[in-house]
Design a protein around this motif. Structure first.
Motif, mmCIF file in Angstrom:
data_model
loop_
_atom_site.group_PDB
_atom_site.id
_atom_site.type_symbol
_atom_site.label_atom_id
_atom_site.label_comp_id
_atom_site.label_asym_id
_atom_site.label_seq_id
_atom_site.Cartn_x
_atom_site.Cartn_y
_atom_site.Cartn_z
ATOM 1 N N UNK A 206 0.826 -1.211 0.000
ATOM 2 C CA UNK A 206 0.000 0.000 0.000
ATOM 3 C C UNK A 206 0.857 1.257 0.000
ATOM 4 N N UNK A 207 0.415 2.267 -0.716
ATOM 5 C CA UNK A 207 1.175 3.502 -0.841
ATOM 6 C C UNK A 207 1.399 4.166 0.507
ATOM 7 N N UNK A 208 0.472 3.973 1.439
ATOM 8 C CA UNK A 208 0.634 4.611 2.742
ATOM 9 C C UNK A 208 1.633 3.887 3.633
ATOM 10 N N UNK A 209 2.231 2.795 3.121
ATOM 11 C CA UNK A 209 3.268 2.083 3.869
ATOM 12 C C UNK A 209 4.671 2.465 3.416
ATOM 13 N N UNK A 210 4.789 3.359 2.423
ATOM 14 C CA UNK A 210 6.097 3.689 1.854
ATOM 15 C C UNK A 210 6.899 4.665 2.706
ATOM 16 N N UNK A 211 6.249 5.370 3.600
ATOM 17 C CA UNK A 211 6.956 6.326 4.445
ATOM 18 C C UNK A 211 7.096 7.706 3.844
ATOM 19 N N UNK A 212 6.262 8.049 2.857
ATOM 20 C CA UNK A 212 6.317 9.387 2.254
ATOM 21 C C UNK A 212 5.834 10.442 3.238
ATOM 22 N N UNK A 213 6.355 11.648 3.077
ATOM 23 C CA UNK A 213 5.884 12.751 3.916
ATOM 24 C C UNK A 213 4.458 13.138 3.567
ATOM 25 N N UNK A 214 4.077 12.895 2.308
ATOM 26 C CA UNK A 214 2.736 13.278 1.873
ATOM 27 C C UNK A 214 2.326 12.382 0.712
ATOM 28 N N UNK A 215 1.048 12.047 0.642
ATOM 29 C CA UNK A 215 0.490 11.308 -0.492
ATOM 30 C C UNK A 215 -0.431 12.258 -1.244
ATOM 31 N N UNK A 216 -0.103 12.533 -2.505
ATOM 32 C CA UNK A 216 -0.915 13.427 -3.334
ATOM 33 C C UNK A 216 -1.787 12.586 -4.257
ATOM 34 N N UNK A 217 -3.071 12.834 -4.234
ATOM 35 C CA UNK A 217 -4.000 12.057 -5.058
ATOM 36 C C UNK A 217 -3.998 12.520 -6.504
ATOM 37 N N UNK A 218 -3.543 13.740 -6.760
ATOM 38 C CA UNK A 218 -3.519 14.269 -8.118
ATOM 39 C C UNK A 218 -2.498 15.403 -8.187
ATOM 40 N N UNK A 219 -2.029 15.736 -9.393
ATOM 41 C CA UNK A 219 -1.153 16.904 -9.519
ATOM 42 C C UNK A 219 -1.816 18.182 -9.021
ATOM 43 N N UNK A 220 -3.124 18.294 -9.242
ATOM 44 C CA UNK A 220 -3.833 19.498 -8.793
ATOM 45 C C UNK A 220 -3.800 19.617 -7.270
ATOM 46 N N UNK A 221 -3.900 18.477 -6.590
ATOM 47 C CA UNK A 221 -3.843 18.505 -5.128
ATOM 48 C C UNK A 221 -2.470 18.975 -4.658
ATOM 49 N N UNK A 222 -1.426 18.488 -5.304
ATOM 50 C CA UNK A 222 -0.088 18.901 -4.918
ATOM 51 C C UNK A 222 0.122 20.390 -5.218
ATOM 52 N N UNK A 223 -0.449 20.859 -6.304
ATOM 53 C CA UNK A 223 -0.393 22.290 -6.606
ATOM 54 C C UNK A 223 -1.001 23.105 -5.479
ATOM 55 N N UNK A 224 -2.076 22.605 -4.914
ATOM 56 C CA UNK A 224 -2.710 23.296 -3.798
ATOM 57 C C UNK A 224 -1.804 23.414 -2.593
ATOM 58 N N UNK A 225 -0.951 22.398 -2.371
ATOM 59 C CA UNK A 225 -0.015 22.461 -1.246
ATOM 60 C C UNK A 225 0.994 23.593 -1.445
ATOM 61 N N UNK A 226 1.357 23.873 -2.673
ATOM 62 C CA UNK A 226 2.294 24.957 -2.944
ATOM 63 C C UNK A 226 1.659 26.315 -2.730
ATOM 64 N N UNK A 227 0.347 26.378 -2.842
ATOM 65 C CA UNK A 227 -0.340 27.658 -2.670
ATOM 66 C C UNK A 227 -0.754 27.917 -1.217
ATOM 67 N N UNK A 228 -0.561 26.906 -0.358
ATOM 68 C CA UNK A 228 -1.053 27.040 1.026
ATOM 69 C C UNK A 228 -0.269 28.099 1.789
#
Length: 228
Positions: A206-228
């Motif tokens: 499962x992707x949530x077992x990889x140890x990432x700092x964040x899981x982005x469901x889409x590029x648009x979601x990750x874009x939102x993190x940059x605008x926060x």
């Protein structure tokens, strides 16, 4: 969307680095096409793209494992791999395209004052013409391939080399990838890591077992993190 106190929203990157296959560009159609051409030369019918998509990030090993059920230890693997790569090189941008929403993410990166680049396990002799064919070569601030460093991912060598090219510290970068080895490499390099849930994901649990700092469901979601 990450909460305001999430580590990724508190991190302001100066560069966002992407894995290539399965993260930045959907290359599975052309990888699968090349694998099916190998099958055709052996008198076998094509497999559906859905069979190839989960193994597309694993390169020739994954594609030929699915297409021909052979591993790198098989006596025929070197010849089949070379033929597969020849056919793939001839069809690099037949159907490969940026994932939906990448334009939004690029715009958010630019608006934040950051740059973006590519760190891939693809060899440079495939990476360079692929990026040129998709008109990404002049947009990327750097592009590091596996054969340009001593060790490919999951080792951090290629990510650290990208930092050298950009004159940035690893802590100033995010690394985005769709495979567990991307997250392993990013963490080893000291970067903020983002698991791309829109990608191929492979068979590493499962992707949530990889140890990432964040899981982005889409590029648009990750874009939102940059605008926060």
């Amino acid at each position: 969307m990450a909460s305001p106190d999430h580590p990724i929203t508190r991190s302001v990157p100066r560069a966002v680095l992407f894995d290539l296959d399965g993260t930045l560009v959907d290359t599975a159609p052309d990888l699968g096409h090349a694998a099916n051409l190998v099958r055709a030369e052996l008198g076998r019918p094509p497999l559906p793209l859905a069979d190839y998509r989960p193994v597309a990030s694993a390169g020739a090993r994954g594609l030929l494992g699915k297409a021909l059920q052979i591993t790198p230890e098989h006596a025929d693997f070197p010849a089949r791999r070379d033929r597969f790569l020849e056919l793939y090189r001839a069809n690099l941008t037949r159907q490969s395209r940026l994932f939906d929403g990448m334009d939004v993410l690029f715009a958010a990166i630019a608006a934040s004052g950051a740059r973006w680049g590519i760190v891939t396990n693809k060899p440079a002799w495939l990476t360079t013409p692929l990026l040129a064919g998709l008109h990404l070569d002049r947009q990327a601030a750097c592009a590091v391939s596996a054969d340009q460093v001593a060790r490919a991912k999951p080792a951090p060598d290629s990510l650290l080399h990208a930092c050298e090219l950009l004159s940035l510290a690893p802590t100033e970068c995010w690394y985005v990838g769709d495979d567990k080895r991307d997250i392993t490499a990013g963490r080893a390099a000291g970067m903020i890591t983002v698991a791309a849930d829109w990608g191929y994901l492979g068979a590493d649990g499962p992707i949530d077992s990889w140890g990432a700092d964040y899981i982005a469901r889409s590029p648009q979601e990750l874009a939102g993190c940059l605008r926060s």
